[in-house]
Write an enzyme that holds these catalytic residues in place. Structure first.
Site: not given
Length: 487
Positions: A232, A287
């Site tokens: 993240s 992503c």
């Protein structure tokens, strides 16, 4: 259903060529995302386990880096052959452990093979440069490995990312310590178990399990020269800051909030199919997922209707079930976070034209971590669901009054991983390509790059200088040494 349960090895540490149980205080429980049932547990590495892995890598570095490039490539080619041999079993373990469908897991293994093939092509680009700079004075620029490298890999690609980092780090002459995701350690361990058969010298490739404390220990080690991670954005930012402060080379890949712009002249069938594939593939846990759609006013209603219709046809269930076209998310915490995200969005005025909360899967159990495809409209730009990475099967569809407004909204994000435009106009496509602030741009297609091209995240999606695909790994995992000689 598959037979991954019988084939998956227990997740343990692999240090100096030996498998061993971690000595950390925590036993991390691992669950089947499709049922919520406990698969087992992994004993976390202690600080001494991490230190041992780094020391094993440091001890192995000298002899390994002294091998010829062709010898190292031979090991990498063995990796590829072993992965191809056990591809189906590895895909089944990925599906069981991570939750993605078998087809998606097979696709991950195929991508891993592509990554290994790129690393095995290193002799084509791993070259020195030389020239005469004065009478009797010659200069050579040669590539040299960095030393011990560390890689921290995510839950969404538990075999591709560890294998990708391993292939490149090792072919360039480095040794490697992997810290894989604690959420699906069976798949990563299965990969290393397969690669063990390549008979690498002890210590060249090491595996540790754990949480943030293991990562911090790796970064703090003076023997570790470089750190790669995919995680993240807050974690990537933290790893980058800590490793850079220690003088290490870093590539830190973070999160994303990728936009799709649908122009008024777009092929709506193609756009709707692309949106559904991008957002709901892998249950949105990648992503490059395009979770913000910005459609021209004239096509907005038709596009929403098409996206909802296509998404409604997805079959939610266990990834090991051949009927399933969308599996669960990876953990109970992910499901709870995603449901809370939808709750908050609706409380803030958004409308769920397709609500995946309470979906009934065709397989698995009600205790599995399932959230069905979710389509939100009337989302306030800049609100949390529109601003923050979702990492799940949720898409926001906005309307725009003009292409100018659409591009402005698409770029209104701290992230810069990917962006896509659907249009029949070359001029619109060209303008979008030039004005997009994302590092990966798709024109009428999902911008997932082949392994031999760069994957260029920007903004808060990437911290560092050298990316993880294309020729970036060669430059990341080597340094240049200048040699001047006079005879």
């Amino acid at each position: 259903m598959g037979s991954a349960t019988a084939q998956r090895p227990e997740p343990r540490q692999f240090v100096g060529g030996q498998w061993r149980t971690g000595n950390g205080a925590e036993a991390i429980a691992v669950f089947d995302p499709a049922t919520g049932a406990r698969l087992g547990e992994v004993a976390a590495a202690s600080e001494s386990d991490v230190d041992d892995a780094v020391q094993a890598a440091a001890d192995a570095f000298g002899p390994w880096s002294a091998l010829s490039l062709s010898r190292r490539v031979a090991y990498v080619n063995r990796f590829k052959a072993l992965v191809q041999r056990d591809a189906e079993a590895l895909a089944e373990t990925v599906s069981l452990d991570q939750g993605k469908t078998l087809d998606e897991a097979r696709g991950e293994v195929t991508r891993l093979v592509d990554a290994i093939e790129c690393a095995a092509a290193a002799p084509m680009i791993y070259q020195s440069a030389s020239g005469n700079v004065a009478a009797g004075l010659d200069a050579r620029r040669v590539r040299v490995p960095l030393g011990v490298c560390a890689a921290v890999t995510p839950s969404n690609f538990p075999v591709m990312n560890p294998g990708q980092f391993a292939a490149w780090a090792l072919v360039c002459g480095n040794t490697l310590v992997l810290k894989v995701s604690e959420q699906d350690p069976y798949a990563s361990t299965h990969l290393i178990k397969i690669l063990e058969e390549a008979e690498l010298p002890p210590g060249v490739l090491n595996l540790v399990h754990g949480r943030a404390d293991a990562v911090k220990r790796l970064i703090a080690s003076p023997e570790v020269a470089a750190v790669s991670c995919i995680t993240s954005t807050p974690t990537a930012r933290s790893i980058y800051a800590a490793a850079a402060a220690e003088g290490k080379r870093v590539q830190a890949n973070g999160g994303a909030k990728n936009p799709i712009v649908v122009a008024e002249d777009a092929d709506l069938e193609r756009a709707a199919a692309g949106i559904v594939s991008s957002v709901f593939g892998m249950a949105g846990q990648r992503c490059l997922a395009d979770t913000r759609v910005i459609a021209a006013e004239s096509v907005y209603d038709s596009l929403v209707e098409m996206v909802v219709a296509r998404a409604s046809e997805l079959v939610v269930g266990s990834g090991l079930d051949p009927r399933t076209t969308m599996g669960p998310v990876v953990s109970a915490q992910s499901k709870q976070r995603l449901e809370a995200t939808v709750d908050a969005a609706i409380s803030g005025g958004a409308k769920a034209v397709l609500d995946g909360r309470g979906v009934r899967p065709v397989s698995g159990t009600p205790d599995g971590y399932f959230l069905g495809p979710t389509v939100l409209v009337d989302v306030e730009p800049g609100s949390p669901v529109d601003r923050d990475e979702t990492f799940g099967p949720i898409v926001n569809i906005h309307r725009s009054a003009s292409f100018e407004d659409a591009v402005e909204l698409a770029n209104d994000t701290e992230f810069g991983n990917a962006a896509t435009v659907y249009t029949r106009s070359g001029s619109i496509a060209r303008e979008f390509e030039q004005r997009s602030t994302a590092g990966n741009v798709g024109i009428n297609t999902f911008p997932a790059p082949p392994m031999n091209f760069t994957m260029g995240g920007a903004g808060s999606s990437f911290y560092g200088d050298l990316h993880i695909c294309g020729d970036g790994p060669l430059d990341f995992y080597t340094d240049h040494k200048l040699v001047l000689s006079r005879w």
